[in-house]
Design a protein around this motif. Sequence first.
Motif, short mmCIF file in Angstrom:
data_model
loop_
_atom_site.label_atom_id
_atom_site.label_comp_id
_atom_site.label_asym_id
_atom_site.label_seq_id
_atom_site.Cartn_x
_atom_site.Cartn_y
_atom_site.Cartn_z
N SER A 98 0.83 -1.21 0.00
CA SER A 98 0.00 0.00 0.00
C SER A 98 0.87 1.26 0.00
N VAL A 99 1.91 1.28 0.83
CA VAL A 99 2.80 2.45 0.88
C VAL A 99 3.55 2.60 -0.44
N GLU A 100 3.97 1.48 -1.03
CA GLU A 100 4.68 1.54 -2.32
C GLU A 100 3.79 2.14 -3.40
N ARG A 101 2.51 1.75 -3.41
CA ARG A 101 1.58 2.31 -4.40
C ARG A 101 1.41 3.81 -4.19
N TYR A 102 1.34 4.23 -2.93
CA TYR A 102 1.17 5.65 -2.65
C TYR A 102 2.41 6.44 -3.05
N ILE A 103 3.59 5.86 -2.83
CA ILE A 103 4.84 6.52 -3.22
C ILE A 103 4.88 6.70 -4.73
N PHE A 118 4.48 10.28 -9.43
CA PHE A 118 3.81 10.67 -10.66
C PHE A 118 3.24 12.08 -10.53
N HIS A 119 2.67 12.37 -9.37
CA HIS A 119 2.08 13.69 -9.13
C HIS A 119 3.15 14.78 -9.22
N ILE A 120 4.30 14.53 -8.61
CA ILE A 120 5.40 15.50 -8.66
C ILE A 120 5.87 15.70 -10.09
N SER A 121 5.98 14.61 -10.85
CA SER A 121 6.44 14.73 -12.24
C SER A 121 5.45 15.53 -13.08
N LYS A 122 4.13 15.39 -12.84
CA LYS A 122 3.14 16.15 -13.59
C LYS A 122 3.22 17.64 -13.26
N VAL A 123 3.42 17.94 -11.97
CA VAL A 123 3.55 19.34 -11.55
C VAL A 123 4.79 19.97 -12.21
N GLU A 124 5.91 19.23 -12.20
CA GLU A 124 7.14 19.74 -12.82
C GLU A 124 6.96 19.93 -14.32
N GLU A 125 6.25 18.99 -14.95
CA GLU A 125 6.02 19.07 -16.39
C GLU A 125 5.18 20.31 -16.73
N LEU A 126 4.14 20.55 -15.95
CA LEU A 126 3.29 21.71 -16.18
C LEU A 126 4.08 23.00 -15.98
N TYR A 127 4.87 23.05 -14.92
CA TYR A 127 5.61 24.29 -14.65
C TYR A 127 6.68 24.54 -15.71
N GLU A 128 7.31 23.47 -16.20
CA GLU A 128 8.30 23.63 -17.26
C GLU A 128 7.64 24.20 -18.52
#
Length: 294
Positions: A104-109, A114-124
């Motif tokens: 469960s923790v691995e799935r959340y990580i 993925f969430h961090i990568s999407k935020v970085e992609e949008l900001y870039e």
Amino acid sequence: RSCSFTGFSTVQSRKLGKSLSRSSVRSRMSLKPPKAYNSLQKGALIWDPKPLQVKKIFEALKKGLNEYLEAHQAELDYLSGRHKDTKRNSRLAFYYDLDKQIRSVERYIRKLEFHISKVEELYEAYCIQCRLRDGATNMKQAFSLSPATKASRESLVELYKNVQECTEDMCFIEGALEVHLGEFHVKMKGLVGFARLCPGDQYEVFVRLGRQKWRLKGKIESDDSQTWDEEEKIFIPNLHEKFEIKVTELRGLATILVGVVTCDSINFFSTKPQAIVVDITELGTIKLRLEVLW
């Protein structure tokens, strides 16, 4: 590395997890407006982009997401260590329960990553459009100072169009980024006023964040405790708006304004609940206590 990490994961991050999963589904890396921003259409801007404000929110958001990631990684390391010890001791039931927690923790990580990568992609993408707009703006100013010719007029028209398109794209990306900001759970902790608060006094607190509103009424009891008709409200963070808090005292049919203050939300992107104490009056004789959990 105690069991409190597990408590942190299940209680605090569950609320953020809901918004993360929703954000991941709703966001697609395109310049089409997300569902919450379908009022944005080409040629009809709702606001002007604010690159400096977006940068501050992005840095605070990324810092908060990385805090969640580090906390869950520490919990995973702790559970993995117990998992190995349990395997050696052959306590099968406890071993499988730990294995389930680890998965469960691995799935959340993975979801957080993925969430961090999407935020970085949008900001870039946002920064690219910002640089393109700045370049087109500078060229437009240079052409406007040059002698007026047919070629320069055509160039000005084209540059104006480029600036307009970059501005629109920045607004669309801002809307897409807002979907990834999660939720603020704001709890009412009461007024602090020392001699200013007396038994029987009634107050109304009005909290606004953009179009989101929270109006609640409270009363000072005879034992100096306070009762409020609502204790918690969920707000969706906004890139451009600050919290506006207004407190009024209710005296029969009359209302007396105690004070109005604004509060920035930059510091609320944190794994820990943030306690807020704001001075409602200029002299600080009445303060409002809130708690914000992201």
